[in-house]
Design a protein around this motif. Structure first.
Motif, PDB file in Angstrom:
ATOM      1  N   ALA A 181      83.839   1.888  70.377  1.00 46.23           N
ATOM      2  CA  ALA A 181      84.791   0.914  69.515  1.00 46.23           C
ATOM      3  C   ALA A 181      84.805   1.294  68.043  1.00 46.23           C
ATOM      4  O   ALA A 181      85.602   0.862  67.397  1.00 46.23           O
ATOM      5  N   GLU A 182      83.679   1.990  67.689  1.00 42.74           N
ATOM      6  CA  GLU A 182      83.807   2.622  66.091  1.00 42.74           C
ATOM      7  C   GLU A 182      84.920   3.500  65.849  1.00 42.74           C
ATOM      8  O   GLU A 182      85.122   3.634  64.706  1.00 42.74           O
ATOM      9  N   PRO A 185      90.463   2.381  69.092  1.00 40.21           N
ATOM     10  CA  PRO A 185      90.914   1.019  68.959  1.00 40.21           C
ATOM     11  C   PRO A 185      90.905   0.130  70.448  1.00 40.21           C
ATOM     12  O   PRO A 185      91.801  -0.169  70.978  1.00 40.21           O
ATOM     13  N   ILE A 186      89.599  -0.213  70.806  1.00 40.73           N
ATOM     14  CA  ILE A 186      89.303  -0.621  72.043  1.00 40.73           C
ATOM     15  C   ILE A 186      88.434  -1.998  71.778  1.00 40.73           C
ATOM     16  O   ILE A 186      87.878  -2.166  70.898  1.00 40.73           O
ATOM     17  N   HIS A 187      88.595  -3.079  72.839  1.00 40.40           N
ATOM     18  CA  HIS A 187      87.641  -4.037  72.655  1.00 40.40           C
ATOM     19  C   HIS A 187      86.444  -3.853  73.111  1.00 40.40           C
ATOM     20  O   HIS A 187      86.304  -3.642  74.717  1.00 40.40           O
ATOM     21  N   PRO A 188      85.423  -3.605  72.633  1.00 42.02           N
ATOM     22  CA  PRO A 188      83.861  -3.449  73.222  1.00 42.02           C
ATOM     23  C   PRO A 188      83.108  -4.452  74.087  1.00 42.02           C
ATOM     24  O   PRO A 188      82.791  -3.917  75.255  1.00 42.02           O
ATOM     25  N   GLY A 245      72.586  -3.274  67.279  1.00 40.84           N
ATOM     26  CA  GLY A 245      73.629  -2.727  66.342  1.00 40.84           C
ATOM     27  C   GLY A 245      74.912  -3.272  66.399  1.00 40.84           C
ATOM     28  O   GLY A 245      75.862  -2.820  66.245  1.00 40.84           O
ATOM     29  N   GLY A 246      75.090  -4.555  67.013  1.00 42.31           N
ATOM     30  CA  GLY A 246      76.198  -5.026  67.111  1.00 42.31           C
ATOM     31  C   GLY A 246      76.836  -5.784  65.671  1.00 42.31           C
ATOM     32  O   GLY A 246      76.350  -5.466  64.722  1.00 42.31           O
ATOM     33  N   ARG A 247      77.830  -6.653  65.949  1.00 38.99           N
ATOM     34  CA  ARG A 247      78.439  -7.111  64.818  1.00 38.99           C
ATOM     35  C   ARG A 247      77.797  -8.325  64.185  1.00 38.99           C
ATOM     36  O   ARG A 247      77.447  -9.317  65.046  1.00 38.99           O
TER      37      ARG A 247
END
Length: 247
Positions: A181-182, A185-188, A245-247
C-alpha cells in the motif's frame, strides 16, 4: 492380517487429519474392518487420537493407537475416502488398490503441494471482491494469500503450534499488504482481510457444530475451542503489525 489392520488404521487417520467428523471416522473404521474380514471392530476417535481394536476370526485381537498432532481441512480427501470405503465394503476394489489410493490421497493433500497454494490464492481473491475490494486489491490479496499458505506450510515442517502458525500468517499477510500500500494504490485493509481468510477455521467450526449435534461432546467442544483460539491468533498477528507500522 497385519497389513489389513494398517490399512484400516491409515484410512481412519487420514480422515481424522483431514478434518472429518468423529462419527464418520468411526463409521468408516467399522465398515472397512468388517469388509476386511474381522468379526468385531471397535473404534474410538478424538481430535488428537485414534484407537482401534480388530478381532480376527481365529481369536487374535489387533489393537492400535495413533496420536495425531497435525490436521488440516481437506474436504476432497474426506469425500474420496468415504467413497473408497464403500467400494471396498462392496467388493469393488481390493485391499491393495485401497492402499494405493490412500497413499495418493496422502500425497495430494500435503500442505506443501502447489495446488493448495493456487486454490488458496483464488479463494483470497474471491473474498476480497466479496468484501468490496477492487480487482487490483483482489489480485494482490491472492498473491499474498498464496504466500501466507507457503509460510504456514514451512512452519508445519517443524513442531510449531497451530496457534503460532496462525499468528505468524496474520502478521505476514498484514505486513505485505501494508508494504504494497506504500507504493501501490490499493486498500490495505481489504487486501489483508482477503488474504487472511485462507487461514480462518470456518470448516473446523462447522465440523465442531456437527459433532455436537451428533452427541460427540468431547470432539465438538475441543474443536470449537481450537477454532476460536486460531481466529484470535490471526487477529492478534494482524493487530501487532498494524500497531507497529500502521497509520
Amino acid at each position: 492380517m497385519e497389513q489389513l489392520v494398517d490399512l484400516v488404521l491409515h484410512a481412519g487417520e487420514l480422515l481424522l487429519t483431514s478434518g472429518a467428523e468423529i462419527y464418520r471416522v468411526e463409521e468408516t473404521i467399522e465398515r472397512m474392518g468388517r469388509a476386511a474380514g474381522f468379526v468385531q471392530v471397535e473404534g474410538f476417535a478424538t481430535p488428537t487420537g485414534l484407537f482401534i481394536s480388530l478381532h480376527a476370526p481365529g481369536g487374535q485381537v489387533y489393537t492400535r493407537v495413533r496420536r495425531t498432532r497435525h490436521s488440516r481441512n481437506n474436504l476432497a480427501a474426506i469425500a474420496a475416502i468415504n467413497s473408497l470405503s464403500r467400494e471396498f465394503s462392496e467388493g469393488k476394489v481390493t485391499a491393495h488398490e485401497v492402499k494405493q489410493q490412500l497413499a495418493a490421497l496422502t500425497e495430494s493433500g500435503s500442505p506443501h503441494s502447489l495446488m493448495r497454494q493456487i486454490v488458496g490464492g483464488g479463494g483470497a481473491m474471491a473474498f476480497t471482491l466479496i468484501f468490496g475490494g477492487g480487482w487490483l486489491e483482489a489480485i494482490f490479496a491472492g498473491l499474498i494469500g498464496a504466500a501466507v499458505l507457503t509460510v504456514v506450510a514451512l512452519l508445519q515442517r517443524y513442531p510449531v503450534p497451530k496457534v503460532l502458525q496462525a499468528a505468524v500468517g496474520g502478521m505476514a499477510a498484514s505486513a505485505m499488504a501494508l508494504g504494497l500500500a506504500e507504493v501501490l494504490p490499493i486498500h490495505p485493509d481489504l487486501t489483508t482481510l482477503g488474504a487472511v481468510m485462507v487461514m480462518t477455521p470456518g470448516v473446523a467450526m462447522t465440523t465442531a457444530i456437527r459433532d455436537l449435534l451428533s452427541g460427540e461432546l468431547l470432539s465438538g467442544l475441543s474443536r470449537a475451542a481450537e477454532a476460536l483460539v486460531v481466529s484470535v491468533a490471526i487477529a492478534t498477528g494482524v493487530a501487532i503489525v498494524i500497531s507497529l507500522g500502521g497509520r
